[in-house]
Design a protein around this motif. Structure first.
Motif, PDB file in Angstrom:
ATOM      1  N   MET C  55       0.803  -1.221   0.000  1.00  0.00           N
ATOM      2  CA  MET C  55       0.000   0.000   0.000  1.00  0.00           C
ATOM      3  C   MET C  55       0.834   1.269   0.000  1.00  0.00           C
ATOM      4  O   MET C  55       0.524   2.226  -0.695  1.00  0.00           O
ATOM      5  CB  MET C  55      -0.946   0.015   1.202  1.00  0.00           C
ATOM      6  N   SER C  59       0.642   4.132  -2.804  1.00  0.00           N
ATOM      7  CA  SER C  59       0.349   5.506  -2.421  1.00  0.00           C
ATOM      8  C   SER C  59       1.350   6.470  -3.037  1.00  0.00           C
ATOM      9  O   SER C  59       0.987   7.492  -3.620  1.00  0.00           O
ATOM     10  CB  SER C  59       0.391   5.585  -0.895  1.00  0.00           C
ATOM     11  N   LEU C 110      -6.348   9.032  -3.614  1.00  0.00           N
ATOM     12  CA  LEU C 110      -7.147   8.124  -4.433  1.00  0.00           C
ATOM     13  C   LEU C 110      -6.468   6.773  -4.579  1.00  0.00           C
ATOM     14  O   LEU C 110      -7.127   5.728  -4.546  1.00  0.00           O
ATOM     15  CB  LEU C 110      -7.414   8.753  -5.800  1.00  0.00           C
ATOM     16  N   THR C 112      -4.414   5.374  -2.424  1.00  0.00           N
ATOM     17  CA  THR C 112      -4.538   4.661  -1.152  1.00  0.00           C
ATOM     18  C   THR C 112      -5.921   4.052  -1.004  1.00  0.00           C
ATOM     19  O   THR C 112      -6.071   2.873  -0.680  1.00  0.00           O
ATOM     20  CB  THR C 112      -4.284   5.621   0.027  1.00  0.00           C
ATOM     21  N   PHE C 113      -6.933   4.874  -1.281  1.00  0.00           N
ATOM     22  CA  PHE C 113      -8.293   4.381  -1.106  1.00  0.00           C
ATOM     23  C   PHE C 113      -8.596   3.246  -2.072  1.00  0.00           C
ATOM     24  O   PHE C 113      -9.151   2.208  -1.705  1.00  0.00           O
ATOM     25  CB  PHE C 113      -9.280   5.537  -1.302  1.00  0.00           C
ATOM     26  N   TYR C 115      -6.516   1.254  -3.550  1.00  0.00           N
ATOM     27  CA  TYR C 115      -5.774   0.040  -3.241  1.00  0.00           C
ATOM     28  C   TYR C 115      -6.346  -0.643  -2.008  1.00  0.00           C
ATOM     29  O   TYR C 115      -6.377  -1.867  -1.926  1.00  0.00           O
ATOM     30  CB  TYR C 115      -4.287   0.363  -3.046  1.00  0.00           C
ATOM     31  N   PHE C 116      -6.807   0.159  -1.061  1.00  0.00           N
ATOM     32  CA  PHE C 116      -7.442  -0.432   0.109  1.00  0.00           C
ATOM     33  C   PHE C 116      -8.643  -1.277  -0.304  1.00  0.00           C
ATOM     34  O   PHE C 116      -8.826  -2.411   0.139  1.00  0.00           O
ATOM     35  CB  PHE C 116      -7.885   0.656   1.093  1.00  0.00           C
ATOM     36  N   GLU C 119      -7.167  -4.366  -2.028  1.00  0.00           N
ATOM     37  CA  GLU C 119      -6.359  -5.262  -1.204  1.00  0.00           C
ATOM     38  C   GLU C 119      -7.192  -5.950  -0.129  1.00  0.00           C
ATOM     39  O   GLU C 119      -6.965  -7.107   0.207  1.00  0.00           O
ATOM     40  CB  GLU C 119      -5.225  -4.467  -0.551  1.00  0.00           C
ATOM     41  N   SER C 120      -8.171  -5.218   0.418  1.00  0.00           N
ATOM     42  CA  SER C 120      -8.974  -5.814   1.473  1.00  0.00           C
ATOM     43  C   SER C 120      -9.935  -6.843   0.928  1.00  0.00           C
ATOM     44  O   SER C 120     -10.527  -7.602   1.678  1.00  0.00           O
ATOM     45  CB  SER C 120      -9.759  -4.732   2.201  1.00  0.00           C
TER      46      SER C 120
END
Lengths: 228, 443, 171
Positions: C55, C59, C110, C112-113, C115-116, C119-120
């Motif tokens: 992450m 980012s 954007l 980070t969000f 990818y979150f 990834e989650s």
């Protein structure tokens, strides 16, 4: 060679009669104010005569000078307009594009000469003044900033006529309304790129000054100091 | 109920969930009235704006040379309030300060709503507001682009970035909470919560990812928040108007924003504590910490204000001294000194003297600070514009008209309104964050 | 192929969960087979159940794309509609540096969000066959995917301290 329009105002000749103000109103379709709006500080005079009083009666001295848009070469009003409604044209004029103005007021706040005027309402002319409109000049709606344009419509007409006649523009051919109407012939307009023009020669005068020169705005209106 | 007064996390888990989820169902008469009154004020403000749109900016009190007035004051004020969430959430999260836990969501909500409200003003203050979208760079038939050199475009970019970041930063920790609400009794709520929870199951993969994202976002949002209010300050700094063209404005405004944001936060905290019965969760300890922070920001604000004015006075530049005189001795003196009293003297007394420090005194000080910070923005905007370099153009006076006052009132009403709705839709305290890891060896 | 099944076990103590994971790993289970479910994040010391992530890198990449892309766009727009204003150059990096900065941050946000979300697993196609336990309050559920015999893993879990162990077949 491209033109570079400039103006010289001889403060020694100026009588403060404000004929220039009236002429500008007539030429540029400037909306009228009401007495209430005037009291609220909302008059609209693209050229105005500023007065400064010194001393007490009976030794009062009045200093007055016509102030109009200085068409600065490094105008502080230009970079701050978000929609590029005001920009510098190739002839050195600071042009106001009414169609592009959204009315952020930033240009007016940044003008050190306070020569920008806003249309607070849609314009009104009391009868029968609307018959006197100049068809060469747009009528601005509410929400738009405006200021002196050096009578760009007259500049355009002058250039067009000269081109039609196959001649270069002669010095003194193009005169904004204020210059034309000054009874004391205190105002001179012309091409600063022409070293022989009257305005260029006046710029060399020992009496020549600029308003608020220290700000680095490089104004193109030269004021010839009053004699002492 | 059992549970140490300063450690509400030790309350039984079931009770915490019950307390924090209870407001999410049903609507009392009091709540209905509380929603209705702000709504009416907002509608009146909207009506005032339509009058302005139809008639022209002349319905405001603006006049040459005071071309920016209440709307810009409102704009800077609300963007300032939006720094509440950033400070609490991001800085305290980054420094792992545990006392922030019951406050983070409430603060983040303030941020988002303050931004939404403040972000309206760049549109409301426009002379031709219906063309506001010309500031947005989009391909158009005239092949025009906006002027990115203008600080107003910087404003636009900064606020869009901050609003996006804040919304995401509010949403991320909301996901596990709405997942827990997915079995709510009311059908439309069930649907809403299920949709928002994105199928969150609480697996460790999800938790790790969430925590990583939140840590990154905390750092990013902090960087953005500092830049946003600096950029707003630069609307003034970049102009050559006397006493605007000051290099200190960037940090000055950021400090002022955090200051006013904290004050707003304290008021909101006290309100939700009272109205939602959260005395056991928002304890005196929290208010004590907030009060200390507020006191610190008050002193910092005084330092910046003093530095700004001392340099102007000592430098004695005529144009600047004219504005300085207007601010401190002449026309605006009353407001200026009131601002100093309300921003520094009163908070210093009420928050600095331990005996006087309490939730009530904190709220009083905070209201004073909100007034003081509004005055500060006014004193920055109007005296400079009134006092022109060419003295003959100096203005008589600017007074806001009913339109400006109505719209200003509507913004406060809008904040209350949005907050009331938010607190009915989502738990105002982040349940999963609040309860420390139940299997942690120590808190 | 041996039959797949899932073991859902409940624990009350996080250390017990850590023991169980270690035991399962020793018995051959991989990180992808083990999932925990809880109502709060559970922290373990390193090495128990690490989930490596990209992450931070994503980012930073998002930030770079935002910054460079934003500046390139501003350069294009300013030179495409080149209008001189007040002596300032048509494209000025410092004059529009704020925009570079803000778009850098927006890119990071954007990225980070986004990818979150990826990834989650929240927006990825879910493996609907894997059963999701309903987590009782203050419990941690451990789900292990077992191929073949479940007796050994079940015993391991009980030994580590599971309150209950339940076998579920994929739906």
């Amino acid at each position: 060679m491209a033109h570079r329009w400039g103006m010289a105002i001889d403060l020694d000749r100026c009588t403060g009669c404000e004929a220039c103000v009236a002429a500008c109103h007539a030429e540029n379709n400037i909306p009228f104010s009401t007495p209430e709006q005037a009291a609220a500080g909302r008059t609209n005079h693209w050229i105005r005569v500023d007065r400064y009083y010194e001393g007490a009666f009976p030794d009062v001295k009045v200093k007055y000078m016509p102030v109009l848009c200085q068409q600065c070469d490094e105008a502080p009003c230009e970079p701050v307009c978000p929609t590029l409604a005001t920009y510098h044209n190739p002839e050195g004029l600071n042009v106001q594009v009414y169609n592009r103005c959204v009315g952020t007021f930033y240009c007016a706040n940044n003008c050190p000469y306070t020569v920008r005027y806003f249309n607070w309402f849609d314009p009104v002319w009391p009868e029968p003044m609307q018959l006197q409109h100049n068809p060469d000049v747009a009528i601005r709606m509410a929400g738009v900033m405006e200021k002196c344009t050096f009578c760009i419509q007259r500049i355009k007409r002058g250039k067009d006529e000269a081109a039609a006649a196959g001649q270069p523009v002669a010095d003194g051919d193009i005169q904004p309304a204020c210059v034309q109407s000054c009874p004391a012939e205190a105002m001179v307009f012309g091409d600063l790129n022409d070293p022989e023009s009257k305005v260029s020669r006046l710029t060399e005068s020992s009496r020549a000054t600029h308003l608020l020169e220290e700000l680095g705005t490089k104004p193109k209106v030269v004021y010839l100091e009053r004699g002492r | 109920m059992s549970g140490n007064a300063n450690q509400p996390e030790l309350l039984p888990y079931g009770k915490i969930r019950e307390d924090l989820f209870r407001p999410l169902s049903g609507m009392t008469q009091k709540y209905f009235a509380a929603i209705l009154i702000p709504l009416l004020i907002i509608m009146f403000g909207a009506y005032a704006w339509t009058v302005q749109l139809r008639t022209g900016m002349g319905v405001t009190g603006l006049q040459r040379p005071v071309f920016w007035g209440f709307y810009i004051v409102d704009f800077v004020f609300w963007i300032g309030i939006s720094h509440a969430g950033t400070l609490i959430s991001a800085i305290l999260r980054l420094t792992d300060a545990g006392w922030r836990k019951p406050i983070t969501r409430a603060a983040e909500a303030i941020t988002l709503f303050a931004l939404m409200i403040g972000g309206m003003f760049p549109i409301i203050h426009l002379g031709r507001a219906w063309y506001f979208y010309w500031l947005i760079p989009y391909p158009n038939m005239r092949l025009l682009w906006p002027n990115f050199r203008s600080p107003l475009l910087w404003d636009l970019t900064a606020i869009v970035t901050y609003m996006t970041g804040s919304a995401i930063y509010l949403y991320l920790p909301l996901i596990p909470d709405v997942a827990q609400l997915a079995e709510h009794s009311v059908p439309w709520r069930r649907k809403l919560y299920r949709m928002l929870s994105l199928g969150w199951t609480g697996s460790d993969k999800e938790w790790h990812s969430l925590e990583r994202a939140m840590k990154l976002m905390a750092g990013i949002i902090l960087a953005v928040a500092v830049s946003v209010h600096t950029v707003v300050a630069w609307d003034f700094s970049m102009a050559i108007a006397p006493m605007w063209h000051s290099t200190i404005f960037g940090p000055y405004f950021v400090v002022g924003a955090i200051f006013s944001g904290l004050a707003g936060l304290m008021i909101v905290m006290a309100a939700i504590r009272k109205l939602m019965g959260l005395e056991q969760y928002l304890t005196r300890h929290h208010f004590d910490n907030l009060a200390k922070l507020l006191l610190l920001m008050s002193i910092l604000w005084l330092y910046f204000t003093f530095a700004e004015h001392l340099t102007v006075w000592y430098g004695n530049d005529p144009s600047e001294m004219a504005v300085f005189g207007a601010r401190t001795r002449a026309r605006f003196a009353g407001l200026f000194w009131l601002m100093v009293v309300v921003n520094f003297v009163i908070p210093f007394v009420l928050l600095g003297i331990r005996k006087l420090r309490s939730i009530t005194s904190g709220v009083i000080a905070s209201f004073g600070i909100l007034l003081g910070m509004f005055l500060e923005r006014y004193i920055i905007v109007v005296p400079t514009l009134s006092t022109t370099r060419l003295a003959a153009a100096t203005s008589s006076s600017y007074t806001p008209s009913w339109v400006e006052l109505a719209i200003t009132a509507a913004t406060f009403a809008a904040m209350i309104f949005l907050y009331l709705i938010f607190s009915k839709l989502f738990p105002i305290i982040a349940v999963w964050e609040f309860k420390p890891h139940p299997h942690e060896d120590e808190v | 192929m041996a039959s797949l099944s899932y073991l859902l076990s409940e624990f009350r103590d996080k250390n017990a969960v850590a023991d169980a994971i270690r035991a399962l790993r020793a018995a051959g289970a991989g990180d992808a087979d083990i999932d925990l479910f809880s109502e709060e994040p559970v922290e373990f010391p390193r090495g128990v159940l690490d989930r490596p992530s990209h992450m931070s890198l994503v980012s930073v990449l998002g930030a770079i794309v935002g910054g460079v892309g934003g500046t390139a766009f501003v350069w294009y727009a300013q030179t495409n509609y080149a209008v001189p204003t007040g002596g300032m150059p048509v494209f000025s990096f410092w004059g529009t540096g704020v925009i570079t900065y803000e778009l850098t941050m927006l890119g990071a946000v954007l990225a980070t969000f986004g990818y979150f979300l990826w990834e989650s697993g929240l927006i990825r196609k879910r493996d609907k066959s894997a059963p999701v336990p309903v987590v009782p309050p203050e419990c941690i559920c451990l789900r292990v995917r077992v191929s073949g015999d479940v007796a050994a893993p079940t015993a391991l879990l009980r030994q580590a301290g599971a309150i209950s162990v339940e076998k579920k077949v994929p739906a």
